[in-house]
Structures are given as C-alpha cells and as structure tokens.
Design an enzyme around this catalytic site. Structure first.
Site, PDB file in Angstrom:
ATOM      1  CG  HIS A  91     -22.243 -24.641   6.506  1.00 29.99           C
ATOM      2  ND1 HIS A  91     -22.290 -23.284   6.727  1.00 29.99           N
ATOM      3  CD2 HIS A  91     -23.231 -24.901   5.625  1.00 29.99           C
ATOM      4  CE1 HIS A  91     -23.266 -22.749   6.014  1.00 29.99           C
ATOM      5  NE2 HIS A  91     -23.850 -23.710   5.321  1.00 29.99           N
ATOM      6  CG  HIS A 132     -25.852 -26.736   2.072  1.00 35.11           C
ATOM      7  ND1 HIS A 132     -26.685 -26.912   3.150  1.00 35.11           N
ATOM      8  CD2 HIS A 132     -25.292 -25.507   2.229  1.00 35.11           C
ATOM      9  CE1 HIS A 132     -26.619 -25.831   3.919  1.00 35.11           C
ATOM     10  NE2 HIS A 132     -25.782 -24.970   3.396  1.00 35.11           N
ATOM     11  CG  HIS A 179     -28.384 -22.114   6.224  1.00 34.58           C
ATOM     12  ND1 HIS A 179     -28.682 -21.392   5.088  1.00 34.58           N
ATOM     13  CD2 HIS A 179     -27.146 -22.648   6.018  1.00 34.58           C
ATOM     14  CE1 HIS A 179     -27.660 -21.499   4.247  1.00 34.58           C
ATOM     15  NE2 HIS A 179     -26.714 -22.240   4.787  1.00 34.58           N
ATOM     16  CG  HIS A 217     -23.013 -17.909   5.724  1.00 38.52           C
ATOM     17  ND1 HIS A 217     -24.311 -17.917   6.147  1.00 38.52           N
ATOM     18  CD2 HIS A 217     -22.901 -18.935   4.837  1.00 38.52           C
ATOM     19  CE1 HIS A 217     -24.980 -18.873   5.514  1.00 38.52           C
ATOM     20  NE2 HIS A 217     -24.151 -19.506   4.723  1.00 38.52           N
ATOM     21  CD  GLU A 242     -22.823 -22.047   2.600  1.00 38.77           C
ATOM     22  OE1 GLU A 242     -22.170 -21.004   2.481  1.00 38.77           O
ATOM     23  OE2 GLU A 242     -24.043 -22.069   2.848  1.00 38.77           O
TER      24      GLU A 242
END
Ligand SMILES: [Zn+2]
Length: 338
Positions: A6, A8, A178, A223, A284
């Site tokens: 995960h 971005h 998401h 999460h 993340e």
C-alpha cells in the site's frame, strides 16, 4: 523479501496537480479544459520525486518493493463526471506505469478506476483491462463511495458492482477498498472518512453473500481494517445474529487486512485478532501521517518496526505477512516475480 502492499504516488511533480486544477476549472468553462498532451513530465522529474521519497524510505526501512498506486485523496471521483474521471485516471495510471518502468525492482502498479457518482462501474472495465494487460498492473483501488463522504452508491454486495467483479475475477486481480477525499465537512478524509470506509465495507460484506457468487474475488481492506479488528467480537456477534456462517467461513477466504496502523498496541491487537493468513504488510508511504512519534522517536508510519516487535507471531507467520500472502492475494504478482 518485504513487500509493502500500500503506497501512493503522493510526491508526483507539481505539474500534475496544476493540470488537475485546470481540468476542474474547465468544468465551468470548457475553453479552459487542458488537453492530455499539455501535461509533460520528464523521466528525470519522476526519478527525482521517487528517489527523494519512496525509494529513500524503502532503503532506510529495509523494505524491498511497494505495490504502488495514484494518490488516493487525489482520485476525487466526486469531481466532474465520468469523462472527468476517465481522463484523470488515464493520466494518473500512466504515471504509475512510468514509475514502475523506471524502477521495476521497487514498484509494481495498481490502478485507480474512473468511477463517478451514480455511474455504473461497468465504465471502469476498459481502464482496468488496459492497466492490467498493457501496463502489467496487478490490482485496482475500488472506491466504495465515489460521492466523497455522502455514500450514495449501493453497498459493495449489490449487483450494481457485479460487472466489475466479473472482470476482476477474469483478470485475476484483487481490489483494495479505498475511499478518496471527503467533500463532507463532517468527515476528515484520512482520520475519519478512510476509517469509516474500511469499516463500512467490512460490514457490507458481512450483511451480504457476495462470496457465494464470487468465491475467488479478493479485497484488501486497508488501514488495518478500520475499526474492524478492535470490534471483532461485535462483528462475529452480528454475523451470528444475522444467521450468517462464522466470519472465517463467510469472508476470510476473500478479505484481507493491511498493517497501516501507526502504533505498537494497534499492530499487537491486529495481529492477535486477524489470522496471519489474512494480513498483508503495508505502511501507506508517503504522507498519510507524516510526523515522528515523540513517544518512540520513530515515524508513525514505520510499520515494519511494529511488526518486527510483535512477540505473538512466529517467524513463519511474519514471513506470510511480509511476503508470502502477497502472492496469494495478487496472483499476477506471483507470475511476474517468477
Ligand atoms: Zn491509501
């Protein structure tokens, strides 16, 4: 090997955001709408943004590879219409592909989908196919609430979503559930809307019978599963009250949780409650929570540190979370790695 499922592209060059702002202005005055080829980003710019951030952090924390997707808050599916989302997804996914091509050992792509509120998700199939077949992406991010905090779509178990699921099964790709940014001022996006989205999706799966229709369909709830692990007894009890099978039988062949939980006690709880077979390492990065925890002196999002410190998992279980489960959940990754 340590795989972070995960990450971005939160550090994309500023010209990407400038393009987006022009696109948004063009919704009111089409003469201002930018052409796709007006956005020019060089390979050097991409390299610089990655080397300074995601790649540096991989090296510092001893992780090997990130499953990488466009900035989640930036998807903003509520902006404009399906055409707006189609162009924006095309551009963002192409940048992910370019990063993965520049750094093939460090990043594997996952796409954003051109969702739009009230538009059937059939409109996402072509982009998913393009990203998987042409770019070699191994999954997608699916927004259960393209309205951005108003929850106007049917639940994820509704037949509304089935054409997209049929394509996911055919392509053998999972979706990370998401949400994107919140345009409802009641919900802070990363602090409330994200956690709401994760929790809501899991409860939708309990209420429905989706995996009877799609026994091989797979979802990652990020999460740390929102509030789910903390309230596991509530969810087990609700399933029981509803006459559903045990959660293990009902969902756990199909639903996986990541480890984007930013404190030791949270990771301890997650790993005690959720089977190691259903847990995927993730942090993340970069930027969901940016700072250093004054109680530990380490970055909140340095989740490898918490997992390393867990005492209730065997080395084999930790290896499942860091690596082995990835091959199960993302079958295309397995084929690619071999
Ligand atoms: Zn995310």
């Amino acid at each position: 090997m340590i795989i972070d499922c995960h990450g971005h592209y939160t550090t994309a060059p500023k010209s990407l955001e400038a393009f987006r702002q022009k696109q948004i202005k063009g919704l009111k005055d089409p003469s201002l709408s930018p052409a796709k080829d007006s956005l020019r980003i060089s390979d050097d710019e991409l390299r610089e943004t990655i080397e300074k951030a995601q790649l540096r952090i991989q090296r510092e924390r001893g992780t090997d590879l990130t499953i990488f997707s466009p900035r989640a808050g930036g998807m903003a599916h509520h902006v404009g219409n399906a055409a707006t989302s189609a162009l924006w997804s095309d551009i963002c996914n192409e940048l992910i592909h370019r990063v993965c091509t520049l750094f093939p050992k460090n990043f594997v792509g996952v796409c954003q989908l051109p969702q739009s509120p009230g538009v059937r998700p059939d409109n996402c199939i072509a982009e998913l196919e393009r990203c998987v077949n042409e770019y070699g992406f191994i999954g997608c991010n699916l927004n259960p609430d393209p309205s951005g905090g108003y929850w106007t779509e049917p639940p994820l178990t509704d037949k509304w979503w089935y054409p997209l699921y049929e394509k996911m099964v055919e392509l053998d790709v999972p979706a990370m559930i998401h949400v994107s940014s919140s345009c409802n001022p009641a919900f802070h996006f990363t602090g409330a809307h994200y956690i709401n989205g994760d929790t809501t999706a899991f409860m939708q799966f309990i209420s429905g019978n989706l995996f009877k229709d799609f026994p091989t369909l797979k979802f990652i709830i990020p999460h740390g599963g929102g509030a789910v692990p903390y309230h596991w007894g509530r969810y087990r009890g609700l399933a029981q009250d509803m006459g559903k099978p045990s959660l293990q039988e009902h969902l756990m062949n199909n639903v996986f949780f990541d480890t984007c939980v930013y404190h030791q006690a949270g990771i301890d709880l997650l790993t005690r409650v959720i089977p190691a077979d259903n847990t995927l390492f993730a942090s993340e990065i970069v930027g969901a929570v940016k700072g250093i925890d004054p109680e530990t002196g380490h970055y909140y999002d340095d989740t490898r540190r918490y997992l390393d410190a867990v005492t209730t998992l065997s080395p084999a279980e930790k290896k499942k979370i860091f690596e082995d489960n990835l091959y199960k959940v993302y079958p295309r990754f397995k084929r690619r790695a071999r």
